[in-house]
Design a protein around this motif. Structure first.
Motif, PDB file in Angstrom:
ATOM      1  N   THR A  33      -1.908  10.028  -5.738  1.00 38.27           N
ATOM      2  CA  THR A  33      -2.675   8.789  -5.716  1.00 38.27           C
ATOM      3  C   THR A  33      -2.385   7.947  -4.478  1.00 38.27           C
ATOM      4  O   THR A  33      -1.221   7.712  -4.143  1.00 38.27           O
ATOM      5  CB  THR A  33      -2.348   7.935  -6.959  1.00 38.27           C
ATOM      6  N   ASP A  34      -3.442   7.504  -3.819  1.00 37.85           N
ATOM      7  CA  ASP A  34      -3.330   6.419  -2.839  1.00 37.85           C
ATOM      8  C   ASP A  34      -3.500   5.116  -3.612  1.00 37.85           C
ATOM      9  O   ASP A  34      -4.347   5.032  -4.516  1.00 37.85           O
ATOM     10  CB  ASP A  34      -4.433   6.522  -1.778  1.00 37.85           C
ATOM     11  N   ALA A  35      -2.732   4.110  -3.269  1.00 39.18           N
ATOM     12  CA  ALA A  35      -2.801   2.861  -4.033  1.00 39.18           C
ATOM     13  C   ALA A  35      -2.646   1.641  -3.138  1.00 39.18           C
ATOM     14  O   ALA A  35      -1.919   1.683  -2.143  1.00 39.18           O
ATOM     15  CB  ALA A  35      -1.724   2.841  -5.115  1.00 39.18           C
ATOM     16  N   MET A  36      -3.342   0.565  -3.506  1.00 37.67           N
ATOM     17  CA  MET A  36      -3.183  -0.735  -2.852  1.00 37.67           C
ATOM     18  C   MET A  36      -2.977  -1.781  -3.933  1.00 37.67           C
ATOM     19  O   MET A  36      -3.729  -1.842  -4.908  1.00 37.67           O
ATOM     20  CB  MET A  36      -4.414  -1.092  -2.023  1.00 37.67           C
ATOM     21  N   VAL A  85      -1.427  -9.820 -10.080  1.00 36.93           N
ATOM     22  CA  VAL A  85      -1.374  -8.628  -9.239  1.00 36.93           C
ATOM     23  C   VAL A  85      -2.438  -7.671  -9.738  1.00 36.93           C
ATOM     24  O   VAL A  85      -2.526  -7.398 -10.942  1.00 36.93           O
ATOM     25  CB  VAL A  85       0.010  -7.951  -9.293  1.00 36.93           C
ATOM     26  N   VAL A  86      -3.281  -7.194  -8.834  1.00 33.61           N
ATOM     27  CA  VAL A  86      -4.262  -6.169  -9.183  1.00 33.61           C
ATOM     28  C   VAL A  86      -4.018  -4.965  -8.280  1.00 33.61           C
ATOM     29  O   VAL A  86      -3.381  -5.072  -7.233  1.00 33.61           O
ATOM     30  CB  VAL A  86      -5.718  -6.673  -9.027  1.00 33.61           C
ATOM     31  N   ALA A  87      -4.509  -3.828  -8.696  1.00 35.11           N
ATOM     32  CA  ALA A  87      -4.316  -2.607  -7.924  1.00 35.11           C
ATOM     33  C   ALA A  87      -5.627  -1.848  -7.816  1.00 35.11           C
ATOM     34  O   ALA A  87      -6.484  -1.928  -8.698  1.00 35.11           O
ATOM     35  CB  ALA A  87      -3.263  -1.722  -8.580  1.00 35.11           C
ATOM     36  N   TYR A  88      -5.759  -1.122  -6.726  1.00 32.64           N
ATOM     37  CA  TYR A  88      -6.900  -0.219  -6.552  1.00 32.64           C
ATOM     38  C   TYR A  88      -6.336   1.150  -6.213  1.00 32.64           C
ATOM     39  O   TYR A  88      -5.598   1.316  -5.233  1.00 32.64           O
ATOM     40  CB  TYR A  88      -7.831  -0.696  -5.439  1.00 32.64           C
ATOM     41  N   THR A  89      -6.645   2.136  -7.030  1.00 31.21           N
ATOM     42  CA  THR A  89      -6.173   3.497  -6.796  1.00 31.21           C
ATOM     43  C   THR A  89      -7.374   4.390  -6.520  1.00 31.21           C
ATOM     44  O   THR A  89      -8.467   4.159  -7.042  1.00 31.21           O
ATOM     45  CB  THR A  89      -5.402   4.035  -8.012  1.00 31.21           C
ATOM     46  N   HIS A 138       0.839  -1.198   0.000  1.00 30.18           N
ATOM     47  CA  HIS A 138       0.000   0.000   0.000  1.00 30.18           C
ATOM     48  C   HIS A 138       0.878   1.253   0.000  1.00 30.18           C
ATOM     49  O   HIS A 138       1.972   1.263   0.569  1.00 30.18           O
ATOM     50  CB  HIS A 138      -0.878  -0.033   1.259  1.00 30.18           C
ATOM     51  N   PHE A 139       0.361   2.294  -0.639  1.00 23.89           N
ATOM     52  CA  PHE A 139       0.963   3.613  -0.502  1.00 23.89           C
ATOM     53  C   PHE A 139      -0.102   4.579  -0.019  1.00 23.89           C
ATOM     54  O   PHE A 139      -1.175   4.683  -0.620  1.00 23.89           O
ATOM     55  CB  PHE A 139       1.538   4.134  -1.818  1.00 23.89           C
ATOM     56  N   GLY A 140       0.190   5.274   1.077  1.00 22.04           N
ATOM     57  CA  GLY A 140      -0.753   6.227   1.642  1.00 22.04           C
ATOM     58  C   GLY A 140      -0.267   7.656   1.457  1.00 22.04           C
ATOM     59  O   GLY A 140       0.726   8.064   2.080  1.00 22.04           O
ATOM     60  N   THR A 178       3.098  -1.118   4.003  1.00 19.99           N
ATOM     61  CA  THR A 178       2.583   0.205   3.685  1.00 19.99           C
ATOM     62  C   THR A 178       3.725   1.204   3.680  1.00 19.99           C
ATOM     63  O   THR A 178       4.632   1.139   4.514  1.00 19.99           O
ATOM     64  CB  THR A 178       1.495   0.668   4.671  1.00 19.99           C
ATOM     65  N   ILE A 179       3.697   2.094   2.704  1.00 17.85           N
ATOM     66  CA  ILE A 179       4.593   3.247   2.667  1.00 17.85           C
ATOM     67  C   ILE A 179       3.724   4.469   2.914  1.00 17.85           C
ATOM     68  O   ILE A 179       2.800   4.742   2.136  1.00 17.85           O
ATOM     69  CB  ILE A 179       5.308   3.374   1.311  1.00 17.85           C
ATOM     70  N   LEU A 180       3.983   5.178   3.992  1.00 17.59           N
ATOM     71  CA  LEU A 180       3.185   6.343   4.361  1.00 17.59           C
ATOM     72  C   LEU A 180       3.978   7.613   4.072  1.00 17.59           C
ATOM     73  O   LEU A 180       5.109   7.784   4.566  1.00 17.59           O
ATOM     74  CB  LEU A 180       2.818   6.298   5.846  1.00 17.59           C
TER      75      LEU A 180
END
Length: 280
Positions: free
Chosen positions: A212-215, A224-228, A108-110, A162-164
């Motif tokens: 963008t926040d991304a998971m 691999v799927v992503a949700y932005t 995740h990126f927050g 997670t990278i915050l």
């Protein structure tokens, strides 16, 4: 095949109700977990996790179970309630939640907030209230968000990173006690063997996902799927060049971020400052 059931179990929480009803249907049908897996076409361990409440499974799995048991949309309805009210989840997000429940790894990126799976009730309440949610709806959504964190504490918990961005940690809550609790929770979760927390400091300069926040979800079939998402839009991305570009940007940010140990120290120092602040 079993006939459509009436909801009769005692559990009042949708997630627990779903798990109970699934187990009751299987037992009434005379199937072991292994037999159910063979007949429906999924690994039997997934159904064990669903009955234990460790995962909800995906929409496809639950639809297949309804078809097998001859229960119409009974399990799908309970599954949707366990995820949250239908009006709360757009179709893509509902599909993402089903995939998240089956993921072997999540990263995740927050950019704007702490991820839901690491939020305390106090943090979730302030963030959701700031978005205009009130009353019983606020209470329900806080619990739904908080309960998502259970998957990281399960015996077969997925790997989570997670990278915050530093701004996430500089945006303190109005309630000082709730903010200290959230920081303590972050430090505690970062010490779990399956959880990695990194901080991307302001000093890192520009980076690839600045808006963008991304998971990202690593699935059992190797995909691999992503949700932005941002404040106005969320998108489920299931393949192609977009996934590669997002992963490349994420990898670059991971290299710029503080190490897990440095990040834990960074958050710990923020926690000490919050404890010592005379205004709190």
């Amino acid at each position: 095949m079993s006939q459509r059931r009436t909801v009769t179990s005692l559990s009042q929480q949708p997630r627990a109700r779903f798990a109970e009803e699934l187990k009751a249907l299987r037992e009434a049908n005379g199937d072991s977990l292994r037999q159910l897996g063979e007949k429906v076409g999924w690994d039997f361990s997934l159904f064990g996790k669903m009955e234990n409440g460790h995962t909800l499974g995906s929409a496809d799995v639950v639809q297949a179970l309804d078809q097998y048991f001859g229960t119409g949309r009974f399990l799908v309805t309970l599954w949707e309630l366990a995820l949250g009210d239908k009006a709360e989840f757009k179709e893509q997000y509902r599909e993402y939640m089903g995939l998240e429940a089956e993921a072997l790894s999540l990263w995740h990126f927050g950019l704007s907030s702490i991820p839901g799976v690491l939020q305390t009730r106090g943090y979730a309440a302030e963030v959701l209230a700031a978005g205009g949610i009130k009353g019983e709806e606020l209470t329900r959504q806080v619990e739904a968000r908080f309960n998502r964190g259970e998957m990281l504490a399960a015996e077969d918990a997925p790997r989570f990173r997670t990278i915050l961005y530093e701004s996430v940690l500089r945006l303190v809550l109005r309630d000082p006690g709730a903010w200290r609790e959230q920081l303590e929770h972050l430090v505690g979760m970062s010490e779990r063997p399956n959880v990695t927390v990194q901080v991307l400091p302001f000093s890192a300069g520009p980076f690839g996902l600045m808006n963008t926040d991304a998971m990202f979800l690593g699935l059992s079939d190797g995909r691999v799927v992503a949700y932005t998402e941002n404040d106005l839009h969320g998108e489920l991305i299931e393949g192609g060049g977009q996934i590669e570009r997002l992963q490349s940007a994420y990898d670059a940010m991971r290299d710029l971020a503080l190490s897990p140990a440095q990040s834990r120290k960074f958050i710990g120092e923020m926690l000490e400052e919050a404890r010592c602040d005379p205004s709190t």
